[in-house]
Scaffold this motif. Sequence first.
Motif, PDB file in Angstrom:
ATOM      1  N   ALA A 105     -14.191 -37.975  26.343  1.00 51.23           N
ATOM      2  CA  ALA A 105     -15.528 -38.535  26.542  1.00 51.23           C
ATOM      3  C   ALA A 105     -15.451 -39.920  27.183  1.00 51.23           C
ATOM      4  N   LEU A 106     -14.510 -40.746  26.725  1.00 46.95           N
ATOM      5  CA  LEU A 106     -14.380 -42.089  27.268  1.00 46.95           C
ATOM      6  C   LEU A 106     -13.953 -42.045  28.735  1.00 46.95           C
ATOM      7  N   ILE A 107     -12.952 -41.225  29.038  1.00 41.70           N
ATOM      8  CA  ILE A 107     -12.467 -41.147  30.423  1.00 41.70           C
ATOM      9  C   ILE A 107     -13.565 -40.653  31.344  1.00 41.70           C
ATOM     10  N   GLN A 108     -14.271 -39.623  30.928  1.00 44.60           N
ATOM     11  CA  GLN A 108     -15.342 -39.073  31.749  1.00 44.60           C
ATOM     12  C   GLN A 108     -16.457 -40.089  31.952  1.00 44.60           C
ATOM     13  N   SER A 109     -16.724 -40.911  30.937  1.00 45.97           N
ATOM     14  CA  SER A 109     -17.792 -41.911  31.049  1.00 45.97           C
ATOM     15  C   SER A 109     -17.492 -42.950  32.113  1.00 45.97           C
ATOM     16  N   LEU A 110     -16.218 -43.101  32.473  1.00 50.39           N
ATOM     17  CA  LEU A 110     -15.811 -44.050  33.502  1.00 50.39           C
ATOM     18  C   LEU A 110     -15.844 -43.436  34.897  1.00 50.39           C
ATOM     19  N   GLY A 111     -16.316 -42.192  34.997  1.00 50.04           N
ATOM     20  CA  GLY A 111     -16.394 -41.522  36.285  1.00 50.04           C
ATOM     21  C   GLY A 111     -15.074 -40.948  36.768  1.00 50.04           C
ATOM     22  N   LEU A 112     -14.130 -40.775  35.851  1.00 47.25           N
ATOM     23  CA  LEU A 112     -12.808 -40.241  36.190  1.00 47.25           C
ATOM     24  C   LEU A 112     -12.732 -38.772  35.817  1.00 47.25           C
ATOM     25  N   ASP A 113     -11.847 -38.047  36.480  1.00 50.58           N
ATOM     26  CA  ASP A 113     -11.722 -36.614  36.247  1.00 50.58           C
ATOM     27  C   ASP A 113     -10.862 -36.328  35.020  1.00 50.58           C
ATOM     28  N   ILE A 114     -11.247 -35.278  34.289  1.00 54.85           N
ATOM     29  CA  ILE A 114     -10.501 -34.774  33.147  1.00 54.85           C
ATOM     30  C   ILE A 114     -10.374 -33.263  33.299  1.00 54.85           C
ATOM     31  N   PRO A 115      -9.497 -32.616  32.547  1.00 50.96           N
ATOM     32  CA  PRO A 115      -9.513 -31.150  32.529  1.00 50.96           C
ATOM     33  C   PRO A 115     -10.849 -30.650  31.971  1.00 50.96           C
ATOM     34  N   ALA A 116     -11.359 -29.551  32.518  1.00 49.37           N
ATOM     35  CA  ALA A 116     -12.579 -28.955  31.957  1.00 49.37           C
ATOM     36  C   ALA A 116     -12.328 -28.650  30.483  1.00 49.37           C
ATOM     37  N   THR A 117     -13.202 -29.164  29.616  1.00 55.49           N
ATOM     38  CA  THR A 117     -12.937 -29.184  28.178  1.00 55.49           C
ATOM     39  C   THR A 117     -14.155 -28.758  27.385  1.00 55.49           C
ATOM     40  N   ARG A 118     -13.922 -28.008  26.331  1.00 50.07           N
ATOM     41  CA  ARG A 118     -14.935 -27.727  25.324  1.00 50.07           C
ATOM     42  C   ARG A 118     -14.353 -28.124  23.971  1.00 50.07           C
ATOM     43  N   VAL A 119     -15.188 -28.736  23.125  1.00 53.12           N
ATOM     44  CA  VAL A 119     -14.740 -29.207  21.819  1.00 53.12           C
ATOM     45  C   VAL A 119     -15.424 -28.382  20.739  1.00 53.12           C
ATOM     46  N   VAL A 120     -14.648 -27.869  19.792  1.00 53.87           N
ATOM     47  CA  VAL A 120     -15.189 -27.070  18.695  1.00 53.87           C
ATOM     48  C   VAL A 120     -14.618 -27.585  17.378  1.00 53.87           C
ATOM     49  N   HIS A 121     -15.251 -27.174  16.277  1.00 53.12           N
ATOM     50  CA  HIS A 121     -14.712 -27.544  14.968  1.00 53.12           C
ATOM     51  C   HIS A 121     -14.483 -26.336  14.082  1.00 53.12           C
ATOM     52  N   ARG A 122     -14.705 -25.140  14.629  1.00 52.31           N
ATOM     53  CA  ARG A 122     -14.416 -23.915  13.881  1.00 52.31           C
ATOM     54  C   ARG A 122     -13.599 -22.982  14.764  1.00 52.31           C
ATOM     55  N   GLN A 123     -12.649 -22.310  14.148  1.00 46.82           N
ATOM     56  CA  GLN A 123     -11.865 -21.317  14.882  1.00 46.82           C
ATOM     57  C   GLN A 123     -12.775 -20.244  15.485  1.00 46.82           C
ATOM     58  N   ALA A 124     -13.840 -19.902  14.774  1.00 45.91           N
ATOM     59  CA  ALA A 124     -14.736 -18.836  15.221  1.00 45.91           C
ATOM     60  C   ALA A 124     -15.438 -19.167  16.534  1.00 45.91           C
ATOM     61  N   ASP A 125     -15.469 -20.448  16.911  1.00 48.78           N
ATOM     62  CA  ASP A 125     -16.176 -20.849  18.118  1.00 48.78           C
ATOM     63  C   ASP A 125     -15.265 -20.958  19.341  1.00 48.78           C
ATOM     64  N   ILE A 126     -13.985 -20.729  19.165  1.00 44.88           N
ATOM     65  CA  ILE A 126     -13.044 -20.883  20.272  1.00 44.88           C
ATOM     66  C   ILE A 126     -13.355 -19.909  21.405  1.00 44.88           C
ATOM     67  N   ILE A 127     -13.620 -18.668  21.080  1.00 48.55           N
ATOM     68  CA  ILE A 127     -13.833 -17.642  22.114  1.00 48.55           C
ATOM     69  C   ILE A 127     -15.067 -17.959  22.944  1.00 48.55           C
ATOM     70  N   ALA A 128     -16.181 -18.288  22.291  1.00 45.07           N
ATOM     71  CA  ALA A 128     -17.404 -18.600  23.032  1.00 45.07           C
ATOM     72  C   ALA A 128     -17.181 -19.790  23.954  1.00 45.07           C
ATOM     73  N   ALA A 129     -16.444 -20.799  23.483  1.00 36.95           N
ATOM     74  CA  ALA A 129     -16.158 -21.959  24.319  1.00 36.95           C
ATOM     75  C   ALA A 129     -15.292 -21.575  25.513  1.00 36.95           C
ATOM     76  N   ALA A 130     -14.280 -20.758  25.263  1.00 31.68           N
ATOM     77  CA  ALA A 130     -13.359 -20.379  26.328  1.00 31.68           C
ATOM     78  C   ALA A 130     -14.037 -19.547  27.413  1.00 31.68           C
ATOM     79  N   LYS A 131     -15.055 -18.793  27.056  1.00 29.69           N
ATOM     80  CA  LYS A 131     -15.743 -17.947  28.037  1.00 29.69           C
ATOM     81  C   LYS A 131     -16.471 -18.763  29.104  1.00 29.69           C
ATOM     82  N   THR A 132     -16.657 -20.060  28.862  1.00 25.28           N
ATOM     83  CA  THR A 132     -17.299 -20.915  29.853  1.00 25.28           C
ATOM     84  C   THR A 132     -16.284 -21.592  30.770  1.00 25.28           C
ATOM     85  N   LEU A 133     -15.004 -21.261  30.605  1.00 25.30           N
ATOM     86  CA  LEU A 133     -13.929 -21.882  31.376  1.00 25.30           C
ATOM     87  C   LEU A 133     -13.194 -20.846  32.208  1.00 25.30           C
TER      88      LEU A 133
END
Length: 310
Positions: A105-133
Motif C-alpha cells: 500500500a505504501l509503495i503504491q501510494s508513491l506512484g511506484l509499481d508493485i506486483p498485482a496483489t490481493r490481500v486476504v485474511h482467510r484461507q477460504a478467500d484465496i481462490i476468489a482473490a486469485a481469480k482476479t489475477l
Amino acid sequence: MTHRPPLAIIYEHPDWFKLLFAALDRRNVAYQPIQFQDHHFDPENAEAPAPLVLSRLAMSSFLRQDEHPIFYAQSLYASWELSGARVINGTQALAIDASKARQMALIQSLGLDIPATRVVHRQADIIAAAKTLRFPVIVKVNIGGSGAGVSFYETLEELTQAVANGSTPKSIDSVLLVQEYVPARGQQVVRMETLNGNFLYAISLNTDGGTFDLCPADVCLIDKPRITVREYKPDQDAIRAAEAIARAAKLDIGGIEFMIDDRDGARRFYDINGLSNFVADPLNVLGWDPHEKLVDYLIQAIEKIREKAA
C-alpha cells in the motif's frame, strides 16, 4: 537513575551482528547489547536501556522460535519511545516491516509499481482473490523472512487443490498476499540499502529461480550456492524511488527490493526490509564496509541526543 551507555542494540539472532559489534569496538563506542531472549519490561518503569536504541529485529525470528519477539517488540519500542528514547527503526518502521500488505500500500501510494496483489485474511478467500489475477501466482505470508511462507502455483486448479488440502502458507497474523508471479528479467532481483533515508549501496542477486530466499548476508548464503551476489549500479530513478520509500516508511536503515518485470519492463518494488545484515564479503563485493557508515550514523545520532540534553 542508573548509569546508562549512550547506545543499546537489541537483537534476536545470536550471530548476525558480530561485525557491527566489532566495528563499534574499533571506534570505541560504548554500547549495551541486549538479546530479546529472557527480556521483559515494566510499563510503570519504562526507562530505555540507553537514550539511543538500535533495533535489529528480524522478521524471520518466527522461524527460529515459536515464542518470537515480533509482536513483543511493538509494545517494547512504544514504551521506550514514550519514555523519551529514540529507537532507530522504531514503532513506525516496525509497523511497515511487519506487514507486506502495508508495504504494498505504501509503495503504491508513491506512484511506484508493485506486483498485482490481493490481500486476504482467510484461507477460504484465496481462490476468489486469485481469480482476479493472471496465473501463475504466489501466495505469500504477511510476516515472513528469508523467503519463508511463499508458495508458487502454476494454475488455478493447482491452487484450488492446495487450499483444499491445507498446504497453502499460513501467516502468524493470518494475513496473506496473493500476487501475480513476476518473471524477473535475467532472473535478477535488486536490493537497495538505505541509511537515514539516503541511498547507501545496491546489490543484485541472481538465482536459477529455485528459491525465494534471497538473504545476502554471510549466514544466509551458506546453504544457497545457486545465488550469486554482485554490486549493482542503479539509475537515478531507482535511487529516488528507494529513498522515497524509506522516508515514507520512517525507515532509518533498511533494504528496498525490486525486480524488472520481463513481461512489460516495469520496475516492480516488492519488499521493504527493516533488517540490514549487509552484504556478505563487502570488501570484495563493494570495495568498502557499510558497517563503518552505520557506525558513523550512530555516532552522529548519539552526539545529537547529547546536544539536545545539554
